[in-house]
Write a protein that holds these residues in place. Structure first.
Motif: not given
Length: 361
Positions: A21-22, A24, A62
């Motif tokens: 996942y990234t 944010q 995120g």
């Protein structure tokens, strides 16, 4: 065979990569910061009760990111400008947005530690910081986010300290009282006579003339413990002691002192103290000495320029040197109106109300 090898390699690659996942830009999406009340009146009678609680929703950056929350409390004047919130008191609220609560006595002590006046109404600003902590404790590279800011109005109660101990039968109701030092919230000082030649002698500080509220015992290494079952503070032997207590740092000191006069108005000049004797019945230090008009003198403890008094423009005794309070410049020395024999008294038995007298015999 080649096909099977490719399948195995593909499976291994999937297992190695795992879920990705990234991060944010963060934000509070679960609800604003709120308080149980924005106007609080603290009282000694309810000092052990919960006085103020904060709640807030979750922040997200995120994915399944671990978020750490810190409650920040500051004076409103420090919440803007280049160093905004730089003097804030911070409280670790963990990794879950469950809120944070303060007992009345802790909130009262907090405002004192922030330099706000005791027994008065003040405002504080409150916000929550959400950050992504690094697994190795290093500084996070993820920019933290902050909740909305609340302003809470709090009326504190003035808290004196009392000094019960071995020397007076452990009775807070009849113990010496130390009021807060003016302009130095959370700091206390004063003198206590603990007569006797043996030792050690034990004592405690209490914030009420009873055992029903907070008492401060030995936390080790010159610190306090607010555990009511903690051992007493102690001095090694009987004597006249200068005591200090700093509730901002939870530190205390006890220094055995004797007093004298020094100066070119005294028999010893500026080279030697003329010792004073303690009169326990009158609770004063006194000396009878031949004094000179053309000269001046000061009160000095322990034959050293570490703890001594001069006078201000109004003739009031003020510490010139004091390891707890620091140095005061611009004070005057004391004097006598004409040559002669004088009895000089120094009265330190009321904390912060120190007086002296010079009487010609």
């Amino acid at each position: 065979m080649m096909l099977m090898l490719c399948v195995l390699l593909a499976a291994a690659a999937c297992k190695k990569d795992g879920e990705q996942y990234t991060l944010q830009p963060g934000g509070f999406s679960g609800g604003a910061l709120s308080a149980s009340s924005t106007t609080i009146v603290l009282t000694r009678a309810a000092e052990n009760d919960t006085a103020l609680s904060f709640a807030w929703g979750a922040a997200a950056f995120g994915g399944a990111t671990v978020v750490g929350y810190t409650l920040e409390i500051d004076v409103p004047a420090d919440t803007s400008g280049a160093n905004a919130w730089g003097q804030a008191k911070t409280f670790n609220a963990g990794n879950q947005p469950q809120g944070y609560s303060f007992a009345g006595k802790d909130l009262n002590n907090l405002l004192s530690a922030m330099g706000l006046p005791a027994g008065a109404t003040s405002q504080v600003a409150v916000r929550v910081k959400a950050a992504v902590p690094q697994y190795n404790g290093a500084a996070s590279t993820v920019t933290p986010v902050y909740s909305n800011t609340l302003v809470v109005t709090i009326t504190t109660f003035s808290s004196n300290l009392y000094v019960p101990g071995d020397y007076q039968g452990w009775n807070p109701g009849s113990a010496p009282m130390f009021p807060p030092i003016e302009g130095k919230a959370g700091m206390y000082e004063g003198y206590v006579n603990m007569p006797g030649s043996g030792g050690p002698y034990y004592f405690k500080f209490t914030n009420s003339p009873d055992w029903d509220h907070t008492n401060y015992g030995d936390g080790g290494n010159g610190t306090f413990s607010t555990d009511g079952n903690a051992a007493g503070l102690s001095v090694p032997t009987g004597g006249y002691y200068y005591l200090t207590a700093n509730l901002n740092t939870n530190q205390w000191t006890a220094t055995a002192v004797t007093w004298g006069i020094i100066g070119d108005a005294t028999p010893g000049g500026w080279d030697a103290d003329t010792p004073m004797a303690y009169d326990a019945a009158e609770q004063v230090w006194k000396v009878t000495a031949q004094m000179k008009k053309n000269g001046s003198f000061k009160f000095r403890a322990n034959n050293a320029w570490a703890l001594d008094f001069g006078t201000d423009a109004n003739g009031k005794l003020v510490y010139a040197d004091n390891p707890f309070l620091g140095y005061t410049a611009g004070l005057n020395n004391l004097g006598v109106p004409e040559d002669g024999t004088y009895t000089i008294r120094l009265d330190l038995h009321l904390s912060g109300q120190y007086t002296y007298s010079v009487t010609k015999n």
